[in-house]
Scaffold this motif. Sequence first.
Motif, PDB file in Angstrom:
ATOM      1  N   CYS A  56       0.852  -1.189   0.000  1.00  0.00           N
ATOM      2  CA  CYS A  56       0.000   0.000   0.000  1.00  0.00           C
ATOM      3  C   CYS A  56       0.893   1.245   0.000  1.00  0.00           C
ATOM      4  CB  CYS A  56      -0.902   0.005   1.236  1.00  0.00           C
ATOM      5  SG  CYS A  56      -1.958  -1.446   1.378  1.00  0.00           S
ATOM      6  N   GLU A  58       1.409   5.696  -0.787  1.00  0.00           N
ATOM      7  CA  GLU A  58       0.824   7.027  -0.787  1.00  0.00           C
ATOM      8  C   GLU A  58       1.407   7.780  -1.976  1.00  0.00           C
ATOM      9  OE1 GLU A  58      -1.372   9.859  -0.425  1.00  0.00           O
ATOM     10  OE2 GLU A  58      -1.515   8.720   1.445  1.00  0.00           O
ATOM     11  N   TYR A  82      -0.069   5.094   6.083  1.00  0.00           N
ATOM     12  CA  TYR A  82      -0.316   4.896   7.509  1.00  0.00           C
ATOM     13  C   TYR A  82      -0.230   6.258   8.193  1.00  0.00           C
ATOM     14  CZ  TYR A  82       0.545  -0.013   6.415  1.00  0.00           C
ATOM     15  OH  TYR A  82       0.494  -1.278   5.867  1.00  0.00           O
ATOM     16  N   VAL A  95      -6.105  -0.575   5.285  1.00  0.00           N
ATOM     17  CA  VAL A  95      -5.307   0.357   4.485  1.00  0.00           C
ATOM     18  C   VAL A  95      -5.608   0.169   3.005  1.00  0.00           C
ATOM     19  CG1 VAL A  95      -2.989   1.202   3.980  1.00  0.00           C
ATOM     20  CG2 VAL A  95      -3.503   0.271   6.245  1.00  0.00           C
ATOM     21  N   CYS A  96      -5.475  -1.038   2.527  1.00  0.00           N
ATOM     22  CA  CYS A  96      -5.784  -1.332   1.130  1.00  0.00           C
ATOM     23  C   CYS A  96      -5.822  -2.845   0.962  1.00  0.00           C
ATOM     24  CB  CYS A  96      -4.757  -0.717   0.173  1.00  0.00           C
ATOM     25  SG  CYS A  96      -3.151  -1.539   0.194  1.00  0.00           S
ATOM     26  N   THR A 241      -3.829  -4.255   7.004  1.00  0.00           N
ATOM     27  CA  THR A 241      -4.487  -3.540   8.096  1.00  0.00           C
ATOM     28  C   THR A 241      -3.466  -3.164   9.165  1.00  0.00           C
ATOM     29  OG1 THR A 241      -4.977  -5.658   9.171  1.00  0.00           O
ATOM     30  CG2 THR A 241      -6.688  -4.737   7.752  1.00  0.00           C
TER      31      THR A 241
END
Length: 634
Positions: A56, A58, A82, A95-96, A241
């Motif tokens: 995951c 950003e 996060y 989260v994804c 998660t």
Amino acid sequence: MSRVYPCLSPKVSWDRLQQIPVTLDRGKWSTIELFVNRLDSVESVLPYEYTAFDFCSEKTMKRPSENLGQVLFGERIEPSPYKFEFKKPVVCQKVCTRTYDTNNPSDKAKLDFLKKGMLLNYQHHWIVDNMPVTWCYDVEDGQKFCNPGFPIGCYVTEAGRPKDACVVNSNFNEKDAFYIFNHVDITIYYHIVEHEQLGARLVAAKIEPKSYDNPNNDSPCTGGPKFLKNKHTGVFNIPYTYSINFVEDKNIRWASRWDYILESMPHTNIQWFSIMNSLVIVLFLSGMVAMIMLRTLHKDIARYNQMDSVEDAQEEFGWKLVHGDVFRPPRKGMLLSVFLGSGTQIFIMTFVTLFFACLGFLSPANRGALMTCAVVLWVLLGTPAGYVAARLYKSFGGEKWKTNVLLTAFLCPGVVFADFFVMNLILWGEGSSAAMPFGTLVAILALWFCISVPLTFIGAYFGFKKAGIEHPVRTNQIPRQIPEQSFYTKPFPGIVMGGILPFGCIFIQLFFILNSIWSHQMYYMFGFLFLVFIILVITCSEATILLCYFHLCAEDYHWQWRSFLTSGFTAVYFLVYAIHYFFSKLQITGLASTILYFGYTMIMALIFFLFTGTIGFFACFWFVTKIYSVVKVD
């Protein structure tokens, strides 16, 4: 000054954040940013960026800027998805979810790369408030080890034997399967700052990786561990998660928040007695060598100065008889002067870097500062290199000053850069994050050609402009014949013996340095390293002077190259030890990693050879000049 935590935005310089304690506002929620760094493994020299494993990510935030040292070490710090609110606990926040279809070649390649990362035990490195997020677990003897990283997963073999992190959970029992740590429990420790208005500071961040199958998307963190069969076909989902908790800790001060990590490192649990014992032995041997040299030379000088008749002088033999040849220019004087110029540059760079490290400027919290400092100092020290090379070459009677200054500026740095460039090509081919970007490569070349080379020319100009070094005795026109030498005064045995004592004083410290480089452990004992550096300089000098004295007593006046190679041979022992370390201590696999290890080791060996050889030469130069200037020579 303290700062409010929301300043952790992409607009703020990353280097500036490393120097300023971050204070959290306890009157309102403050966002805590978590950054991710490269992933590395003790079984591979190749680090990879966080996004290479399809975790995951950003993509909306700009990544923090990195200094030169971080780029050279392959660090790639990026923002992560996060994000936490201070003192606001979260349980099983999704989260994804990553979905892979093995029938899709692109998805299959990503899944295979993820499996390769788990097989080689690649480790995450996360950062909160410039603190590494640590995974702490119990080890033998009831001690706790805090690792500044945690694995992405682990593998259970076809025989049912768990590898690496799979041993921590007895439920990881599926054969020939990869278990994925897709959930993390994060605990952030803070303390209240009573004398400031802004509230609290972070003092520790710990993590516990877990694995959940999550069969029901509405209820995350449920089910057994998430595993992937080695020969899995079809669609495979990985939900990521996290949970976050905040704990107040009044015992940890902000200034000492790194202590719990450093104190749990394996190299702090060593037997300090053995290290101190080695240092005492080296110091004792160095003292004995110095005492023997002083007493022997005192008797020789007194005896020679008491001679009044020519007959007495003719009966004498030894180092006085070669006074007319001892300053005769050596063969390959051009190459020797170039090596000594580069060695002087490296010696000053090492001394200043270790001195700043002892003062705390280059601590592990200041990421990449050590390498940045070393590179910048090397670039700025071109003037001493050119000056020393020019002065010595002129004293050797050399006249090709253009060739001398060009070789000083390009020979040794060119060999290092060529080796580094080949290693960089391998890293590019493997897609590693340690591969230097093209722009940084151009910047390194610009520093070399535009700053270091001109400074070398300036130093050479002043070196050639000054008069040659005056020797205390004149050199005869006809060389003296060297008598037959015994075994221990021949060149090769003396050179081999000369590197033993200097290597003996560094090999214990060398183990921890290699651990920090190849086993990704933090190194912070710079005070002790500086002490070992001083002892190495003393030991190289005394061992080389002792052997030089024996050779002069045997009427062998070829001391210049021999003094350089005697202490420089310590680098050969270093190379042998590095080979032993590779086969006995490391678990590195793969042809690319092996080539990279030995490629970078050759660079370190060359630098160490020039460094120690220069120490030996100048120690002998001082010694020879001193003894022939205090005796009466007819």
